[in-house]
Design an enzyme around this catalytic site. Structure first.
Site, PDB file in Angstrom:
ATOM      1  N   LYS A 219      45.570  25.744  35.005  1.00 13.50           N
ATOM      2  CA  LYS A 219      45.197  25.251  35.966  1.00 13.50           C
ATOM      3  C   LYS A 219      45.431  24.033  35.241  1.00 13.50           C
ATOM      4  CE  LYS A 219      42.173  28.603  37.169  1.00 13.50           C
ATOM      5  NZ  LYS A 219      40.553  29.243  37.045  1.00 13.50           N
ATOM      6  N   ARG A 254      44.576  37.171  34.625  1.00 17.29           N
ATOM      7  CA  ARG A 254      43.708  36.940  36.224  1.00 17.29           C
ATOM      8  C   ARG A 254      45.272  35.437  36.227  1.00 17.29           C
ATOM      9  NH1 ARG A 254      42.710  33.450  40.362  1.00 17.29           N
ATOM     10  NH2 ARG A 254      42.566  34.729  42.177  1.00 17.29           N
TER      11      ARG A 254
END
Length: 277
Positions: A219, A254
């Site tokens: 991210k 994740r």
């Protein structure tokens, strides 16, 4: 214990790895790579072989400025992938959606977990989880991926309060706490600094007996800290972020790159869960 359909995941013994399966043309990191049933199954099997405990299938991109599909459009895209995976995996299958109708369709096709990224505790989703014995992941995400929210009490306290509300709502509905998982929402509605604060203070967001998920893979906040602009080159930074999360009590991470995620989790577990020999 996190109970999810056919699976039970004891908490505290190890970190579980959730592999991302983006069945989309436009996801921020790997959109279009696995956007047909054959490619989706091949990648799911590859992630399972690399050690993924959960395969998280998503047909609707949640990247910044993504075009959001309607429920009917998402279901139409999702079903061929679910049919391709059905009966082929030994890992649990999670469906990444914010539509109850899509979640139920996935559960009927054998999915074990609803991964709800809507940012609210959805009573309809919780009731589906209760009905099917599925896991229900609730993510903190008050205003999406495009811009950060304002946190009057600081991000960590506001996330904690959101989790407390979710636990209370689950109890009111009668969803067993063992079927609930809380996701801190890394990268959603948060500044880079907010994400670092959460990782630094993760222990305050961990509730005894409740699964906690960290999903920081590739991210923007990792790119900001590392200086790496290309999303697919951020896996080393992802390992660092998730190691911090595991140190603070995260039970599930994740990841896009399962190989590095599993290796990082095993080393982190050896350090923080005393699994090393």
């Amino acid at each position: 214990m996190f109970k999810a359909g056919k699976f039970s995941f004891p908490l505290g013994e190890k970190t579980y790895v959730m592999g991302v399966l983006n069945y989309t043309p436009d996801s921020f990191s790997d959109g279009g790579l696995y956007n047909n049933p054959e490619a989706a199954l091949e990648h799911a099997l590859e992630m399972q072989e690399q050690g993924a405990d959960i395969i998280d299938l998503g047909a609707n991109s949640t990247r910044p400025d993504a075009v959001i599909l309607s429920a009917s459009e998402e279901k139409e895209r999702l079903m061929p992938a679910l049919e391709a995976l059905k009966g082929k995996l030994t890992a649990a299958v999670s469906v990444d959606t914010f539509y109850p109708s899509c979640a139920e369709a996935a559960l009927k096709e054998g999915a074990d977990i609803i991964n709800d990224v809507s940012g609210v505790f959805n009573s309809e989703m919780a009731l589906l989880a209760k009905k099917y014995g599925a896991g229900y992941i609730v993510m903190h995400n008050p205003c999406g991926a495009n811009e950060p929210a304002e946190y009057k009490n600081g991000v960590v306290e506001d996330v904690r309060n959101f989790f407390l509300d979710a636990l209370n709502l689950a109890a009111e509905i009668g969803l067993p706490k063992e079927q609930l998982c809380l996701d801190v929402g890394l990268g959603f509605s948060k500044t880079n600094g907010d994400n670092y604060d959460i990782l630094r203070e993760m222990e305050w967001l961990k509730f005894k007996g409740i699964a906690l998920l960290a999903a920081g893979s590739r991210k923007r906040f990792i790119g900001a800290a590392s200086g790496v602009k290309e999303c697919r080159l951020r896996d080393p930074g992802t390992v660092a972020a998730h190691t911090a999360a595991i140190a603070g009590g995260a039970d599930i991470i994740r990841v896009h790159d399962v190989f590095s995620g599993v290796q990082g989790a095993r080393v982190a577990d050896a350090i923080f869960r005393n699994t090393g020999k």
